[in-house]
Design a protein around this motif. Structure first.
Motif, PDB file in Angstrom:
ATOM      1  N   PRO A  89     -44.354   1.177   2.474  1.00 51.82           N
ATOM      2  CA  PRO A  89     -43.566   1.054   1.250  1.00 51.82           C
ATOM      3  C   PRO A  89     -43.447   2.396   0.527  1.00 51.82           C
ATOM      4  N   LYS A  90     -42.424   2.475  -0.302  1.00 50.17           N
ATOM      5  CA  LYS A  90     -42.147   3.708  -1.035  1.00 50.17           C
ATOM      6  C   LYS A  90     -43.257   4.006  -2.035  1.00 50.17           C
ATOM      7  N   LYS A  91     -43.560   5.286  -2.182  1.00 44.59           N
ATOM      8  CA  LYS A  91     -44.538   5.749  -3.171  1.00 44.59           C
ATOM      9  C   LYS A  91     -43.848   6.364  -4.387  1.00 44.59           C
ATOM     10  N   PHE A  92     -42.621   6.876  -4.155  1.00 41.30           N
ATOM     11  CA  PHE A  92     -41.875   7.547  -5.213  1.00 41.30           C
ATOM     12  C   PHE A  92     -40.436   7.064  -5.207  1.00 41.30           C
ATOM     13  N   MET A 106     -39.996   8.896  -9.990  1.00 43.04           N
ATOM     14  CA  MET A 106     -40.963   8.081 -10.700  1.00 43.04           C
ATOM     15  C   MET A 106     -42.024   7.697  -9.690  1.00 43.04           C
ATOM     16  N   CYS A 107     -43.282   7.939 -10.033  1.00 44.54           N
ATOM     17  CA  CYS A 107     -44.391   7.532  -9.180  1.00 44.54           C
ATOM     18  C   CYS A 107     -44.514   6.016  -9.290  1.00 44.54           C
ATOM     19  N   SER A 112     -45.622   7.499 -13.615  1.00 45.38           N
ATOM     20  CA  SER A 112     -45.453   8.834 -14.194  1.00 45.38           C
ATOM     21  C   SER A 112     -44.163   9.459 -13.681  1.00 45.38           C
ATOM     22  N   ARG A 113     -43.629  10.361 -14.468  1.00 45.58           N
ATOM     23  CA  ARG A 113     -42.454  11.130 -14.048  1.00 45.58           C
ATOM     24  C   ARG A 113     -42.962  12.359 -13.294  1.00 45.58           C
ATOM     25  N   VAL A 114     -42.467  12.548 -12.089  1.00 49.73           N
ATOM     26  CA  VAL A 114     -42.825  13.696 -11.265  1.00 49.73           C
ATOM     27  C   VAL A 114     -41.554  14.504 -11.062  1.00 49.73           C
ATOM     28  N   THR A 115     -41.583  15.758 -11.483  1.00 50.84           N
ATOM     29  CA  THR A 115     -40.407  16.614 -11.399  1.00 50.84           C
ATOM     30  C   THR A 115     -40.698  17.807 -10.510  1.00 50.84           C
ATOM     31  N   LYS A 116     -39.738  18.110  -9.645  1.00 51.65           N
ATOM     32  CA  LYS A 116     -39.807  19.312  -8.811  1.00 51.65           C
ATOM     33  C   LYS A 116     -38.671  20.226  -9.261  1.00 51.65           C
TER      34      LYS A 116
END
Length: 135
Positions: A89-92, A106-107, A112-116
């Motif tokens: 399953p998806k993690k993000f 989104m984690c 949490s918001r994860v930005t690259k």
């Protein structure tokens, strides 16, 4: 009802489990954890579709000095993947991908918001209020 039993299952006339009674004091003590567990699937199914056209556009105009990296990591809960597009399953969950180099997720573990932020020679990860630079 057994006075030592704090959680009581309820069954229909045919023996099917139809519900569970939890004492108010236990619910209030563990409400946040229980809601996260019980509503986890609802939260996942309520997500909007991932903007995959934006992601494809981002890849089409890739001009950074390093190869495309599909790795995503959440510093809030420790969830990570080497390729977010292949997880099952998806993690993000992809939230945004722009030509300017910003890709946001989104984690699904902790929301949490994860930005690259992609720059010419490095990537800057921002995980909620935590920042970690990956070169």
């Amino acid at each position: 009802m057994n006075s030592k039993m704090s959680v009581q299952p309820f069954y229909s006339e045919t023996g099917q489990l139809t519900g569970v009674w939890i004492p108010a004091e236990k619910w209030l003590k563990h409400q946040d954890d229980l809601e996260n567990i019980l509503l986890k699937q609802e939260k996942k199914s309520a997500l909007p579709a991932e903007p995959l056209a934006e992601w494809k556009n981002f890849l089409m105009y890739w001009d950074f000095n390093y190869p495309v990296e599909k790795k995503v990591e959440c510093k809030s809960c420790g969830s990570e993947t080497s390729d977010w597009t292949e997880d099952n399953p998806k993690k993000f969950h992809l939230r945004n991908a722009s030509l300017g180099g910003l890709v946001a997720f989104m984690c699904l573990g902790c929301q949490s918001r994860v930005t690259k932020k992609h720059f010419k020679d490095h990537i800057l990860y921002e995980c909620s209020d935590l920042t970690c630079e990956i070169k």
